[in-house]
Design a protein around this motif. Structure first.
Motif, mmCIF file in Angstrom:
data_model
loop_
_atom_site.group_PDB
_atom_site.id
_atom_site.type_symbol
_atom_site.label_atom_id
_atom_site.label_comp_id
_atom_site.label_asym_id
_atom_site.label_seq_id
_atom_site.Cartn_x
_atom_site.Cartn_y
_atom_site.Cartn_z
ATOM 1 N N MET A 118 -8.897 56.393 -90.303
ATOM 2 C CA MET A 118 -7.615 56.811 -90.876
ATOM 3 C C MET A 118 -7.035 58.012 -90.135
ATOM 4 S SD MET A 118 -7.955 56.284 -95.008
ATOM 5 C CE MET A 118 -9.448 57.263 -95.206
ATOM 6 N N LEU A 119 -7.877 58.950 -89.766
ATOM 7 C CA LEU A 119 -7.403 60.133 -89.047
ATOM 8 C C LEU A 119 -6.842 59.757 -87.676
ATOM 9 C CD1 LEU A 119 -10.256 62.676 -89.872
ATOM 10 C CD2 LEU A 119 -7.899 62.797 -90.666
ATOM 11 N N LEU A 120 -7.473 58.810 -87.012
ATOM 12 C CA LEU A 120 -7.006 58.389 -85.700
ATOM 13 C C LEU A 120 -5.650 57.695 -85.771
ATOM 14 C CD1 LEU A 120 -10.225 56.984 -83.970
ATOM 15 C CD2 LEU A 120 -9.059 59.149 -83.516
ATOM 16 N N SER A 121 -5.412 56.968 -86.859
ATOM 17 C CA SER A 121 -4.180 56.190 -86.973
ATOM 18 C C SER A 121 -3.033 56.968 -87.599
ATOM 19 C CB SER A 121 -4.428 54.927 -87.806
ATOM 20 O OG SER A 121 -4.740 55.270 -89.148
ATOM 21 N N LEU A 171 -5.401 56.036 -99.444
ATOM 22 C CA LEU A 171 -4.335 56.407 -98.524
ATOM 23 C C LEU A 171 -4.574 57.811 -98.005
ATOM 24 C CD1 LEU A 171 -1.292 55.195 -100.666
ATOM 25 C CD2 LEU A 171 -2.338 53.975 -98.743
ATOM 26 N N ILE A 172 -4.236 58.039 -96.740
ATOM 27 C CA ILE A 172 -4.370 59.360 -96.151
ATOM 28 C C ILE A 172 -3.015 59.809 -95.616
ATOM 29 C CG2 ILE A 172 -5.040 58.461 -93.894
ATOM 30 C CD1 ILE A 172 -6.854 60.931 -93.599
ATOM 31 N N THR A 173 -2.703 61.083 -95.814
ATOM 32 C CA THR A 173 -1.443 61.616 -95.316
ATOM 33 C C THR A 173 -1.622 63.078 -94.958
ATOM 34 O OG1 THR A 173 0.938 61.666 -95.737
ATOM 35 C CG2 THR A 173 -0.486 62.347 -97.543
ATOM 36 N N HIS A 174 -0.762 63.547 -94.086
ATOM 37 C CA HIS A 174 -0.872 64.919 -93.575
ATOM 38 C C HIS A 174 -0.250 65.899 -94.577
ATOM 39 C CE1 HIS A 174 0.153 68.298 -90.731
ATOM 40 N NE2 HIS A 174 -1.120 68.093 -90.497
ATOM 41 N N MET A 175 -1.112 66.603 -95.294
ATOM 42 C CA MET A 175 -0.668 67.532 -96.333
ATOM 43 C C MET A 175 -1.876 68.287 -96.836
ATOM 44 S SD MET A 175 1.315 66.607 -99.868
ATOM 45 C CE MET A 175 2.746 66.068 -98.954
ATOM 46 N N ASN A 176 -1.678 69.495 -97.358
ATOM 47 C CA ASN A 176 -2.826 70.196 -97.930
ATOM 48 C C ASN A 176 -2.915 69.948 -99.437
ATOM 49 O OD1 ASN A 176 -1.343 72.314 -99.412
ATOM 50 N ND2 ASN A 176 -0.872 73.141 -97.388
ATOM 51 N N LEU A 177 -4.071 70.237 -99.979
ATOM 52 C CA LEU A 177 -4.354 69.914 -101.378
ATOM 53 C C LEU A 177 -3.480 70.725 -102.339
ATOM 54 C CD1 LEU A 177 -6.429 67.872 -102.496
ATOM 55 C CD2 LEU A 177 -7.908 69.793 -103.049
ATOM 56 N N LYS A 178 -3.221 71.969 -101.992
ATOM 57 C CA LYS A 178 -2.401 72.821 -102.856
ATOM 58 C C LYS A 178 -1.000 72.265 -103.000
ATOM 59 C CE LYS A 178 -0.774 77.582 -103.409
ATOM 60 N NZ LYS A 178 -0.777 78.964 -102.823
ATOM 61 N N THR A 179 -0.430 71.750 -101.901
ATOM 62 C CA THR A 179 0.928 71.210 -101.938
ATOM 63 C C THR A 179 1.015 69.984 -102.826
ATOM 64 O OG1 THR A 179 1.416 72.038 -99.725
ATOM 65 C CG2 THR A 179 2.797 70.260 -100.544
ATOM 66 N N ILE A 180 0.081 69.050 -102.655
ATOM 67 C CA ILE A 180 0.162 67.834 -103.464
ATOM 68 C C ILE A 180 -0.141 68.118 -104.931
ATOM 69 C CG2 ILE A 180 -2.225 67.042 -103.119
ATOM 70 C CD1 ILE A 180 -1.056 64.184 -102.889
ATOM 71 N N HIS A 181 -0.995 69.095 -105.189
ATOM 72 C CA HIS A 181 -1.291 69.456 -106.581
ATOM 73 C C HIS A 181 -0.030 69.919 -107.291
ATOM 74 C CE1 HIS A 181 -3.982 71.822 -109.612
ATOM 75 N NE2 HIS A 181 -3.582 70.653 -110.079
ATOM 76 N N GLY A 182 0.816 70.652 -106.579
ATOM 77 C CA GLY A 182 2.058 71.124 -107.173
ATOM 78 C C GLY A 182 3.058 70.023 -107.465
ATOM 79 N N LEU A 183 2.897 68.870 -106.829
ATOM 80 C CA LEU A 183 3.811 67.751 -107.023
ATOM 81 C C LEU A 183 3.337 66.753 -108.076
ATOM 82 C CD1 LEU A 183 4.616 67.064 -103.263
ATOM 83 C CD2 LEU A 183 6.069 68.257 -104.908
#
Length: 235
Positions: A118-121, A171-183
């Motif tokens: 997933m990281l490679l793609s 699913l994998i996406t470029h984001m940190n955990l703190k940001t997604i937690h706020g959403l």
């Protein structure tokens, strides 16, 4: 996947080396008795995965893991179960307690292989594209996925990415955990350690130290424990 073994115990190194030979997708580049010698090798060679002991003389495994490239994954191999929470501090893929059972080793490697693929793609400029009351759209692997909040089991942080585990897919996406937690809806989602956010509705059971969601066991961090029990046991 190119891997190395770092352990100051010769018997342990031999045991892990034997386990790697049972998995054809692993290419063992070398075995090292100290974190210092492993660090020198990593600077000059591309390494995808470390099987890394924690308690070693000199530089320990946690300290080494903090210095490796962002693209290199870590599976800790240790005789001490109490270090499990420390492994979250360096985004370890898994944590294996010696003596390591072959089926448990295989499961950890399969997880690492999945994350590596997933990281490679994954593209660097991706993330959450839209958030609504009941769902959000995630861009992952050059596609947009609709993710219903009720279907999320947990979210895992891995280096510069988050992995969203739903009832049907990962699913994998470029984001940190703190940001997604706020959403995420705050009433339903709770952070339980440095690397995991769980959906409270998905919990099957929990103990003083762990949360169980389907086949997944997630440790409760010391600094998150009071909030967890307040949320789950509040009247």
């Amino acid at each position: 996947m190119k891997c190395i073994i770092v352990d100051d115990e010769p018997i342990a190194r031999k045991g892990i080396e034997k386990l790697t030979t049972t998995i054809s997708s692993l290419k063992l580049l070398g075995c090292f008795e100290s974190a210092e010698t492993a660090a020198k090798f990593i600077r000059d060679h591309e390494v995808d995965l470390l099987f890394l002991d924690i308690q070693m003389s000199g530089l320990n495994g946690i300290e080494l893991a903090r210095t490796i490239p962002a693209t290199t994954l870590v599976i800790f191999t240790t005789a001490f179960a109490e270090y499990a929470l420390d492994s979250y501090e360096v985004d370890a893929v898994d944590y294996l307690v010696k003596p390591i059972k072959p089926e448990r080793f295989k499961k950890a490697v399969e997880k690492a292989l999945s994350y590596h693929s997933m990281l490679l793609s994954e593209e660097k400029n991706v993330g959450i594209e839209q958030v609504n009351n009941d769902f959000m759209f995630i861009k992952s692997d050059r596609r947009f996925f609709k993710v219903n909040f009720r279907d999320i089991l947990f979210v895992e942080g891995l280096k510069d990415y988050v992995i969203i585990q739903t009832t049907t897919q990962r699913l994998i996406t470029h984001m940190n955990l703190k940001t997604i937690h706020g959403l995420l809806p705050q009433l339903n989602f709770l952070r339980v350690n440095r690397s995991y956010i769980i959906n409270k509705e998905s919990i099957d059971s929990f103990s003083n130290n762990d949360v169980f969601i389907r086949d997944y066991e997630i440790s409760i961090g010391n600094s998150y424990r009071d909030e967890f029990f307040d949320e789950l046991l509040k009247k």
